[in-house]
Write an enzyme that holds these catalytic residues in place. Structure first.
Site, PDB file in Angstrom:
ATOM      1  N   CYS A   1      16.936 -27.566  62.668  1.00 56.84           N
ATOM      2  CA  CYS A   1      18.061 -28.304  63.232  1.00 56.84           C
ATOM      3  C   CYS A   1      18.309 -29.204  64.600  1.00 56.84           C
ATOM      4  CB  CYS A   1      19.414 -28.723  61.822  1.00 56.84           C
ATOM      5  SG  CYS A   1      18.576 -28.615  60.566  1.00 56.84           S
TER       6      CYS A   1
ATOM      7  N   ARG B   1      19.087 -33.217  61.448  1.00 63.97           N
ATOM      8  CA  ARG B   1      18.455 -31.944  60.080  1.00 63.97           C
ATOM      9  C   ARG B   1      17.235 -31.954  59.991  1.00 63.97           C
ATOM     10  NH1 ARG B   1      19.355 -32.504  54.331  1.00 63.97           N
ATOM     11  NH2 ARG B   1      19.404 -29.386  53.131  1.00 63.97           N
ATOM     12  N   LEU B   2      16.368 -31.094  60.297  1.00 64.41           N
ATOM     13  CA  LEU B   2      14.932 -31.125  59.959  1.00 64.41           C
ATOM     14  C   LEU B   2      15.439 -30.557  58.551  1.00 64.41           C
ATOM     15  CD1 LEU B   2      12.123 -31.222  59.587  1.00 64.41           C
ATOM     16  CD2 LEU B   2      12.074 -29.259  60.820  1.00 64.41           C
ATOM     17  N   ALA B   3      15.508 -30.691  57.024  1.00 66.03           N
ATOM     18  CA  ALA B   3      15.481 -30.879  55.895  1.00 66.03           C
ATOM     19  C   ALA B   3      14.485 -29.542  55.204  1.00 66.03           C
ATOM     20  CB  ALA B   3      15.803 -31.673  55.121  1.00 66.03           C
ATOM     21  N   ILE B   4      14.729 -28.038  55.209  1.00 65.88           N
ATOM     22  CA  ILE B   4      13.981 -27.615  55.088  1.00 65.88           C
ATOM     23  C   ILE B   4      14.114 -26.198  53.852  1.00 65.88           C
ATOM     24  CG2 ILE B   4      12.717 -24.942  55.316  1.00 65.88           C
ATOM     25  CD1 ILE B   4      11.742 -27.518  57.452  1.00 65.88           C
TER      26      ILE B   4
ATOM     27  N   ASN C   1      21.470 -24.035  62.569  1.00 62.32           N
ATOM     28  CA  ASN C   1      20.655 -23.999  63.287  1.00 62.32           C
ATOM     29  C   ASN C   1      19.649 -23.185  63.286  1.00 62.32           C
ATOM     30  OD1 ASN C   1      17.759 -25.186  64.018  1.00 62.32           O
ATOM     31  ND2 ASN C   1      18.206 -24.452  66.181  1.00 62.32           N
ATOM     32  N   GLY C   2      18.852 -23.060  61.671  1.00 58.51           N
ATOM     33  CA  GLY C   2      17.331 -22.026  61.666  1.00 58.51           C
ATOM     34  C   GLY C   2      17.598 -21.825  60.299  1.00 58.51           C
TER      35      GLY C   2
ATOM     36  N   ASP D   1      20.888 -22.323  52.891  1.00 59.99           N
ATOM     37  CA  ASP D   1      21.756 -21.129  53.420  1.00 59.99           C
ATOM     38  C   ASP D   1      22.681 -21.523  53.978  1.00 59.99           C
ATOM     39  OD1 ASP D   1      20.310 -22.946  54.932  1.00 59.99           O
ATOM     40  OD2 ASP D   1      18.704 -21.068  55.565  1.00 59.99           O
TER      41      ASP D   1
ATOM     42  N   GLY E   1       2.730 -15.113  64.649  1.00 65.60           N
ATOM     43  CA  GLY E   1       2.402 -13.463  65.283  1.00 65.60           C
ATOM     44  C   GLY E   1       3.362 -13.754  66.332  1.00 65.60           C
TER      45      GLY E   1
END
Length: 642
Positions: A2, A52-55, A77-78, A102, A371
């Site tokens: 987000c 928001r980016l909904a995850i 954010n995270g 979360d 990675g």
């Protein structure tokens, strides 16, 4: 993933705060296309904003989020990977957690444990929590610096956001170049500590928190460090123990990083780090196929790792996706767009392929694993070996090799020296002056990119009059006490200096595509564990990534272990700047605007164009800096395509 924004001030009304937050949120809309929200305090000129980016729990995770009693409000954010475990514990303590978000867990964890709750978080994060009762703000950034947090404080107003452009979009903060930041950029191609290239805009450092509160009508702001890496060496265990423990930590980290309520995939370069993550994650998925994403260039085999990536994809049973990045005839459009997303020009031209691969991934998933961090944690850079070779030569010549408990002898590293066969320019640069000088001077010389760059700037352009020294800032990090060995000093500096710059690129390229990027190898438990391993075991006989290789050997195809051509996603930039992008580069760096800026000695710049060696960074550094000035300092409109 987000974007967050916030404003605390000693003046202003709700309409003014709302207007300011809307401008800030608009500047970072790409970070959160799935929704937005604003919260205002009715007692003070305080506001929080979120895109928001909904995850996780897309239905119930909307922000700003407020506790049931209305006291605590958060923008975050995270991703908190241990949120399910924390959720169970908090519910057991009576907290009214109703969602599987979360964000809600983070909010009630603060309510339960106060500021020290950050010690319980396993994940990547940048957040701000407002305590409506105490009229106090608490913000924190994750230990490694995976997620960004920037702020401006002038004594009357605190602005913070996920990206710098949101702070300058408010209109109250004028974008001006920071001379000390410029000195860092020309030295390292990133800024150390809290500095940015913008005067008056700082970054909250990794492992730090920020508090803000009112004393009467006065606004106070304070930052402090809540986490650092400590080298408490474990002398009780042998190599087998360290390999087995590392293997278990990596498995658990990947398992937790795979928690997602939306489609998840992985970057796959064909190198060891991303290959290990893909193979281990695929094994955990059982029969389900994971999407992997690979990028390459058509300019030659030295720019193409797809053969190795395909081997890994076949071995792991993934759905393989690749993109061949077009030649730079579109560099004139693409690079300004990238500089806008980046906020600051950082690191090298690898940002170009990362951007394209993120765009590819966004067509299939909303979360990708990568990675990042493997070279810094597991000792994977050739420069580590180069400085150890010099150290061993010195020890052999002056008979001091056995004075250090964790010494590495010249005889022991000889079998591993072929690693340096393709790094002759680096060795020539290291040994042309200062041989056998202090280790801080020698490692600084390996990182210093100002040679060939500084003389292209006019006198006075690199000095602010503040007396700031990039080398002295470097020394304060590199020479921290209780490090036990040279390899710990080198990797500690990289953890604090160069790695955050690479994570900056990871964040911006993924956010530009509106996807979430996760980096399982940078689980802080792995970082802390590696710091406890005796240097003579983790860098045994100069074997690069020795313990990591042993910990994942059974999961990764042998062809990856047999590789001798470590590439690191090289970009054919020199070919482009001398070929299809030649006119764009010259038109930018030799333009009237560049001349009038007063920074560059344009005659010297003209001489360097066309003469740069392959994989050189001088033209790249100048080009990005000039585009940055145009976009942010000159105030050009957004580049096309945004």
């Amino acid at each position: 993933m987000c974007g967050i924004a916030g404003s605390l001030a000693t003046f202003g009304n709700s309409d003014e705060i709302t207007h300011s937050l809307k401008k800030m949120m608009s500047a970072i809309r790409h970070r959160g296309p799935d929704g937005d929200g604003i919260w205002l305090d009715e007692r003070r000129p305080v506001g929080l904003g979120h895109v928001r980016l909904a995850i996780i729990d897309p239905e119930h995770g909307k922000q700003p989020m407020v506790t049931e009693d209305g006291r605590f409000i958060v923008v975050f954010n995270g991703a908190i990977y241990n949120y399910l475990e924390l959720r169970r514990e908090l519910i057991g303590k009576g907290h009214p957690i109703h969602s599987y978000s979360d964000t809600e867990v983070l909010l009630y964890a603060y309510r339960e444990w106060g500021e020290r709750f950050v010690d319980r978080l396993l994940g990547m994060f940048a957040f701000a929590i407002w305590d409506k009762h105490e009229q106090r703000l608490f913000c924190a950034r994750d230990r490694i610096g995976i997620k960004p947090f920037y702020y401006h404080f002038d004594g009357r107003r605190l602005l913070f956001a996920s990206e710098i452009k949101a702070i300058t979009a408010d209109g109250g903060v004028k974008a001006q170049a920071n001379p000390d930041g410029l000195q860092d950029y020309l030295t390292f191609q990133f800024c150390l500590n809290e500095k940015t290239l913008f005067q008056g805009v700082d970054k909250l450092e990794p492992g730090h928190c920020l508090s803000a509160w009112y004393e009467g009508e006065t606004l106070k702001v304070q930052t402090r460090q809540y986490w650092d890496l400590h080298y408490n060496i474990d002398e009780e265990h042998d190599e087998r123990y360290f390999v087995d423990t590392l293997s278990g930590l990596i498995d658990d980290s990947i398992r937790l990083h795979m928690r997602s309520d939306v489609p998840l995939g992985a970057h796959l370069s064909g190198g060891l780090d991303s290959s290990a993550i893909v193979c281990l994650a695929s094994r955990m998925l059982g029969g389900e196929k994971m999407n992997t994403f690979t990028g390459a260039f058509n300019e030659g085999p030295q720019f193409d790792e797809t053969g190795y990536a395909k081997d890994v994809a076949a071995f792991a049973g993934t759905q393989y996706n690749e993109i061949y990045i077009p030649a730079s005839n579109e560099l004139a459009d693409m690079l300004p767009r990238l500089m806008y997303y980046m906020d600051e020009p950082l690191a090298g031209p690898g940002v170009i392929p990362q951007y394209y691969v993120s765009q590819l991934a966004a067509k299939h998933v909303k979360v990708v694993m990568g990675g990042q961090g493997g070279d810094e944690l597991f000792i994977g850079y050739a420069r580590y070996m180069a400085l150890y070779l010099e150290k061993c030569l010195s020890g052999a010549i002056y008979q001091t090799a056995n004075q250090n408990r964790y010494a590495v002898s010249l005889e022991s590293i000889v079998p591993n020296l072929p690693l340096l066969a393709t790094y002759q320019p680096m060795l020539q640069g290291l040994w042309k002056n200062g041989l056998f000088a202090s280790y801080d001077q020698r490692y600084f010389s390996l990182l210093d990119r100002s040679e060939g760059m500084a003389q292209l700037f006019n006198q006075g352009a690199l000095h602010s009059g503040s007396g700031y020294s990039s080398f002295e800032s470097f020394q304060r990090i590199f020479n921290r006490g209780e490090m036990h060995s040279l390899v710990n000093r080198m990797t500690y500096f990289d953890l604090k200096g160069s790695l955050p710059a690479l994570l900056h690129v990871e964040d911006r390229t993924s956010m530009a595509a509106s996807i979430e990027s996760r980096v399982p190898l940078l689980d802080h438990r792995i970082v802390e564990f590696m710091a406890t391993i005796p240097p003579n075991i983790k860098f045994a006989e100069g074997r690069m990534k020795h313990l990591f290789k042993e910990s994942v050997r059974s999961a990764v195809p042998q062809s990856i272990f047999d590789r001798k051509d470590k590439m690191g996603f090289p970009t054919p930039l020199t070919q482009w700047t001398k070929g299809v992008a030649r006119d764009f580069v010259r038109d930018t760096l030799l333009s009237d605007r560049a001349r009038q800026r007063g920074l560059y000695d344009v005659t010297a710049v003209e001489k360097i164009l066309g003469n740069e060696r392959e994989f050189g960074r001088v033209v790249w550094g100048l080009l990005c800096l000039e585009l940055w000035h145009r976009i942010f300092i000159d105030g050009d409109m957004k580049p096309s395509g945004i």
